[in-house]
Design an enzyme around this catalytic site. Structure first.
Site, PDB file in Angstrom:
ATOM      1  CE1 TYR A  22       2.083   4.675 -14.344  1.00  0.00           C
ATOM      2  CE2 TYR A  22       4.146   3.861 -13.449  1.00  0.00           C
ATOM      3  CZ  TYR A  22       2.875   4.337 -13.261  1.00  0.00           C
ATOM      4  OH  TYR A  22       2.377   4.476 -11.993  1.00  0.00           O
TER       5      TYR A  22
ATOM      6  CG  ASP B  81       6.589   2.821 -10.360  1.00  0.00           C
ATOM      7  OD1 ASP B  81       6.988   2.588  -9.199  1.00  0.00           O
ATOM      8  OD2 ASP B  81       5.483   2.445 -10.765  1.00  0.00           O
TER       9      ASP B  81
END
Length: 186
Positions: free
Chosen positions: A58, A21
């Site tokens: 995250y 990401d």
């Protein structure tokens, strides 16, 4: 309580998702700078911003569970794992090709790989968190992942629409080679 295997898989998937990401934010900004339509620029800017939030999420998950030295080890593990690297090489190559030489062809390949990344790879990673949630484990993480998944599905849908427009505006991209690329890549 997670088993040792579940803990390992949890950390592996989290760092792999974060690593992948992290590519999306700068890549979407570069695409935003490349396209000329102001509405597309705005959408790519929103996607880039959402990707930055995903990465922060995250990182938050990871930092709340393990010390910084283990976080670094896990990120290095994600970057150096030969199976993960092999799986991600096509995506990384497409992104790098567009970064070095932004052309409609490279944008087409980037778009196809972005759909794979956000619509297939990420979704496969999310499945593990949902598996844990069904067992009443890591419920808040699963909730956070569900928000990220919602965004990623919208990004993949938008990119598919964008590719249709790109192919319409650049008929020279409508080749058997490119269509074969789509099928082989997916």
């Amino acid at each position: 309580l997670l088993s040792a295997t579940e803990q390992d898989v949890f950390l592996r998937i989290n760092t792999q998702l974060a690593s992948l990401d992290s590519l999306q934010t700068p890549t979407m900004f570069q695409v935003m700078d490349y396209v000329t339509d102001s509405s597309f620029k705005a959408i790519f800017a929103v996607i880039a911003q959402q990707e930055a939030v995903h990465n922060e999420s995250y990182s938050y998950i990871l930092s709340s569970l393990v010390p910084i030295h283990e976080q670094k080890e896990r990120f290095n593990q994600a970057k150096n794992d030969p199976l993960v690297r092999k799986r991600n090489d096509l995506i990384l190559d497409a992104y790098e090709s567009f970064r070095k030489n932004p052309t409609p062809q490279h944008l087409f390949q980037l778009g196809v790989n972005s759909i794979n990344l956000e619509g297939i790879y990420f979704y496969a990673g999310f499945a593990f968190f949902y598996h844990l949630a069904r067992q009443q484990k890591m419920l808040k993480t699963s909730t956070m992942i569900s928000y990220i998944q919602r965004d990623e599905m919208q990004h993949a849908y938008f990119m598919a629409q964008f590719l249709r427009i790109l192919l319409t505006e650049n008929p020279e991209l409508n080749t058997d080679v490119n269509m074969d690329y789509v099928y082989k890549t997916v």
